[in-house]
Design an enzyme around this catalytic site. Structure first.
Site, PDB file in Angstrom:
ATOM      1  N   LYS A  13       0.831  -1.214   0.000  1.00  0.00           N
ATOM      2  CA  LYS A  13       0.000   0.000   0.000  1.00  0.00           C
ATOM      3  C   LYS A  13       0.866   1.265   0.000  1.00  0.00           C
ATOM      4  CE  LYS A  13      -2.222  -1.104   3.861  1.00  0.00           C
ATOM      5  NZ  LYS A  13      -1.618  -2.403   4.243  1.00  0.00           N
ATOM      6  N   ARG A  87      -9.624   0.651   8.855  1.00  0.00           N
ATOM      7  CA  ARG A  87      -9.259  -0.730   9.191  1.00  0.00           C
ATOM      8  C   ARG A  87     -10.383  -1.439   9.935  1.00  0.00           C
ATOM      9  NH1 ARG A  87      -3.301   0.349   9.137  1.00  0.00           N
ATOM     10  NH2 ARG A  87      -2.169  -1.561   9.434  1.00  0.00           N
ATOM     11  N   ARG A 126      11.910  -5.826   4.943  1.00  0.00           N
ATOM     12  CA  ARG A 126      11.584  -4.455   4.533  1.00  0.00           C
ATOM     13  C   ARG A 126      12.382  -3.385   5.287  1.00  0.00           C
ATOM     14  NH1 ARG A 126       5.353  -2.496   4.795  1.00  0.00           N
ATOM     15  NH2 ARG A 126       5.496  -2.763   7.050  1.00  0.00           N
ATOM     16  N   ARG A 160      11.160  -0.878  10.752  1.00  0.00           N
ATOM     17  CA  ARG A 160      10.089  -0.673  11.721  1.00  0.00           C
ATOM     18  C   ARG A 160      10.178  -1.682  12.858  1.00  0.00           C
ATOM     19  NH1 ARG A 160       4.586   0.020   8.418  1.00  0.00           N
ATOM     20  NH2 ARG A 160       3.880  -1.050  10.283  1.00  0.00           N
ATOM     21  N   ARG A 171      -0.614  -8.735  13.440  1.00  0.00           N
ATOM     22  CA  ARG A 171      -1.177  -7.739  12.516  1.00  0.00           C
ATOM     23  C   ARG A 171      -2.029  -8.428  11.461  1.00  0.00           C
ATOM     24  NH1 ARG A 171       4.374  -5.376  11.135  1.00  0.00           N
ATOM     25  NH2 ARG A 171       3.413  -4.013   9.584  1.00  0.00           N
TER      26      ARG A 171
HETATM   27  P1  AMP Z   1       0.717   0.485   9.159  1.00  0.00           P
HETATM   28  O1  AMP Z   1       1.886   1.393   8.975  1.00  0.00           O
HETATM   29  O2  AMP Z   1      -0.483   0.886   8.346  1.00  0.00           O
HETATM   30  O3  AMP Z   1       1.069  -0.966   8.996  1.00  0.00           O
HETATM   31  O4  AMP Z   1       0.265   0.648  10.690  1.00  0.00           O
HETATM   32  C1  AMP Z   1       1.146   0.346  11.758  1.00  0.00           C
HETATM   33  C2  AMP Z   1       0.342   0.177  13.041  1.00  0.00           C
HETATM   34  O5  AMP Z   1      -0.336   1.402  13.367  1.00  0.00           O
HETATM   35  C3  AMP Z   1      -0.768  -0.868  12.994  1.00  0.00           C
HETATM   36  O6  AMP Z   1      -0.278  -2.178  13.251  1.00  0.00           O
HETATM   37  C4  AMP Z   1      -1.691  -0.362  14.096  1.00  0.00           C
HETATM   38  O7  AMP Z   1      -1.168  -0.645  15.378  1.00  0.00           O
HETATM   39  C5  AMP Z   1      -1.624   1.146  13.893  1.00  0.00           C
HETATM   40  N1  AMP Z   1      -2.633   1.636  12.921  1.00  0.00           N
HETATM   41  C6  AMP Z   1      -2.387   2.223  11.715  1.00  0.00           C
HETATM   42  N2  AMP Z   1      -3.526   2.568  11.103  1.00  0.00           N
HETATM   43  C7  AMP Z   1      -4.527   2.187  11.929  1.00  0.00           C
HETATM   44  C8  AMP Z   1      -5.941   2.259  11.841  1.00  0.00           C
HETATM   45  N3  AMP Z   1      -6.563   2.781  10.764  1.00  0.00           N
HETATM   46  N4  AMP Z   1      -6.665   1.766  12.880  1.00  0.00           N
HETATM   47  C9  AMP Z   1      -6.066   1.248  13.976  1.00  0.00           C
HETATM   48  N5  AMP Z   1      -4.735   1.133  14.118  1.00  0.00           N
HETATM   49  C10 AMP Z   1      -3.958   1.609  13.105  1.00  0.00           C
END
Ligand code: AMP
Length: 214
Positions: A13, A87, A126, A160, A171
């Site tokens: 994404k 989400r 990554r 990360r 996740r």
């Molecule tokens: P990402 O970078 O999108 O993989 O997000 C990293 C982490 O941030 C996720 O594993 C969640 O803990 C939190 N997170 C990001 N976006 C959301 C969302 N829309 N709703 C809830 N938690 C989120």
């Protein structure tokens, strides 16, 4: 044009959002990036979300909806790319209300389809550039040998904290339990287009372009 990129962690994404920003002058709204910034800045909110993120759990709907609400009031340029948001179904309903308040519409939801084993491989290999966010992969797209990002020249390589196998499994579980129902939700709304996310970056990019131009 406002669009959602939907898919499990590691589906690509962020990578695809970057291309759309460059090609279509769109604005990437990544709640994950916003939360990581809050965490790095040491703000109250950052401290609240740090453990939740490290475990790979979802942050509360109120927090992420608040972050998006703030951004929707800013410059709209070629439209918004929602990356990692919504989400949950509650977030999807909130997004629909927020867009309506702004006189905006949701034009497309692009599902990036990938298989789970490929995700584990992608995520554990990554890294991203701290300067510009360009995504690298130890196997398929390693950092240039001079250690400088090919896009911006920065040597700030970031990995990360939640890109490890335990956190990733969690996740993925969160994705299947709470986020994957959104596929049916947007299908029923007539907004869903699915793209094979496993191909070369350029091929995925082209497939997304085609879906958006339809
Ligand atoms: P990402 O970078 O999108 O993989 O997000 C990293 C982490 O941030 C996720 O594993 C969640 O803990 C939190 N997170 C990001 N976006 C959301 C969302 N829309 N709703 C809830 N938690 C989120």
């Amino acid at each position: 044009m406002n669009i959602i990129l939907l898919g499990p962690p590691g589906a690509g994404k962020g990578t695809q959002a970057h291309h759309l920003v460059a090609r279509r002058d769109m604005i990437q709204l990544s709640t994950g990036d916003m939360l990581r910034e809050a965490k790095d800045s040491g703000s109250d909110m950052g401290r609240i979300v740090a453990d939740v993120m490290a475990r790979g759990d979802l942050v509360t709907d109120d927090i992420v909806i608040g972050l998006i609400r703030e951004k929707l009031q800013g410059d709209k340029k070629g439209g918004f790319i929602f990356d990692g948001f919504p989400r949950t179904l509650a977030q999807a309903d909130a997004l629909s209300d927020l867009l309506q308040e702004q006189g905006e519409t949701l034009d497309a939801v692009i599902e990036l389809r990938v298989d789970d084993e490929a995700l584990v491989q992608r995520i554990t290999a990554r890294s991203t550039c701290g300067g510009c966010g360009e995504v690298y992969n130890d196997i398929t797209k390693p950092w240039p040998e001079d250690g400088k990002c090919a896009n911006c020249g920065s040597s700030d390589i970031k990995r990360r904290a939640d890109d490890n196998e335990d956190s990733l499994r969690n996740r993925l579980m969160e994705y299947y339990k709470k986020t994957s129902p959104l596929l049916g939700y947007y299908y029923a709304k007539g907004r869903l287009a699915s793209v094979d996310g496993l191909g070369e970056i350029d091929a995925v990019q082209a497939a997304i372009g085609e879906a958006l131009d339809k």
